[in-house]
Design an enzyme around this catalytic site. Structure first.
Site, PDB file in Angstrom:
ATOM      1  N   HIS A  26       0.825  -1.204   0.000  1.00 58.83           N
ATOM      2  CA  HIS A  26       0.000   0.000   0.000  1.00 58.83           C
ATOM      3  C   HIS A  26       0.860   1.255   0.000  1.00 58.83           C
ATOM      4  CE1 HIS A  26       0.760   0.760   4.311  1.00 58.83           C
ATOM      5  NE2 HIS A  26       0.562  -0.538   4.514  1.00 58.83           N
ATOM      6  N   CYS A  64       3.046  -4.715   7.006  1.00 61.52           N
ATOM      7  CA  CYS A  64       2.670  -4.478   5.612  1.00 61.52           C
ATOM      8  C   CYS A  64       3.831  -3.852   4.837  1.00 61.52           C
ATOM      9  CB  CYS A  64       1.433  -3.589   5.535  1.00 61.52           C
ATOM     10  SG  CYS A  64      -0.094  -4.467   5.938  1.00 61.52           S
TER      11      CYS A  64
END
Length: 325
Positions: A190, A206
């Site tokens: 992301h 992440c």
């Protein structure tokens, strides 16, 4: 007329897709594994490594590794620094997305294009390590909402910073404006609202990219694209008959568990050598391992070039220069 032309130009600029500073290279010819070239630049007084890194498709840690004698926050006016834009491609198939955690870098092989695009990234900090493994893209979303896991909400609550159960899209959303969902449950590729963290270990596991880079990658990849996450601090590869090694500091968990251990580097070199009869220069290997600058360095001697053969008119025999003597 000028106003019409101005309006047209503005509309065209708005319509153009966001282009990051990703590094894109043709794939090397068969038997070769290295792309890109090292570059040098002179700093301005106001430059920092974070600024230089983002403008050149690099991450903060890469800049620090390659320029260990330079102050990353105040390099000064006119300081010569190295831009580490030369890479040994990761081992394994050149397809889909390959993420090398130790290198803090993502490689994407667009199908049918015979090239590689590479981006710096941020990964999970110690205690929230990004896992290795084989995955695939399961979905994509612009302006994603973030649903913090209970473990993260507890962490923030302990700091007196309670999080809501959902954070909608906007400037406070740590996912940024684009999210690519993986089959590894709970893990995403992301954007970020804190781009200075790209190229460092700052996330809860992440994988973060610069906002402009995730926007470009988001448009390029499709669902079911394979994603391979590896952790290889030492990469070995060939260029024009010579073997090179690229060494990065192992992640802190590895250093704590195994200390200074060059076995993975030796293993990478032996695997790359295969059946080659070239002998590695162990002193060069040691220097690469100790330096850990993230720059490919040769660890075998340059191959000897054969002298061109010459045909003598009298006999038709093909003799090399040495044989003629």
């Amino acid at each position: 007329m000028k106003s019409i032309l101005y309006g047209f130009v503005c509309a065209l600029i708005v319509a153009l897709p966001s282009q990051g500073h990703a590094l894109s290279f043709p794939l090397p010819k068969a038997g070769n594994d290295i792309v890109g070239e090292l570059r040098q630049m002179q700093t301005r007084y106001e430059d920092t490594f974070s600024d230089i890194a983002r403008a050149n498709g690099l991450g903060y840690t890469e800049m620090s590794e390659s320029n260990p004698q330079v102050d990353p926050w105040l390099p000064g006016e006119g300081t010569s620094i190295t831009l580490p834009t030369r890479f040994i491609l990761p081992p394994g198939p050149r397809e889909g997305i390959v993420i090398n955690l130790a290198e803090l870098r993502l490689y994407y092989y667009p199908p049918g294009e015979n090239r590689v695009v590479t981006y710096p990234l941020g990964i999970g900090r110690e205690g929230w390590s990004t896992p290795t493994g084989i995955a695939r893209i399961t979905g994509k979303r612009t302006q994603p909402s973030w649903y913090p896991p209970e473990s993260i909400r507890q962490e923030y609550a302990a700091k007196g910073e309670p999080l809501p159960k959902v954070i909608k899209a906007g400037p406070d959303n740590p996912l940024g404006n684009h999210a690519i969902y993986l089959s590894l449950q709970g893990y995403l590729i992301h954007g970020t609202n804190k781009p200075y963290g790209v190229g460092m270990r700052v996330s809860h596991g992440c994988i973060r990219l610069y906002p402009e880079d995730i926007a470009t990658l988001f448009d390029q990849v499709s669902t079911h694209t394979p994603v391979r996450i590896i952790n290889e601090p030492y990469k070995a590869g060939w260029q024009d008959g010579r073997l090179y090694v690229e060494a990065h500091p192992p992640l802190s968990e590895q250093r704590a568990e195994k200390g200074i251990n060059f076995t993975p580097m030796v293993r990478a070199i032996i695997q790359a050598l295969g059946e080659s009869d070239q002998k590695p220069d162990w002193d060069a290997m040691k220097q690469a391992a100790m330096g850990q600058r993230g720059i490919p360095v040769p660890v075998t001697t340059a191959p000897l070039l054969r002298q061109p053969a010459t045909t003598t008119p009298a006999s038709g025999l093909v003799l090399s220069d040495s044989e003629k003597r």
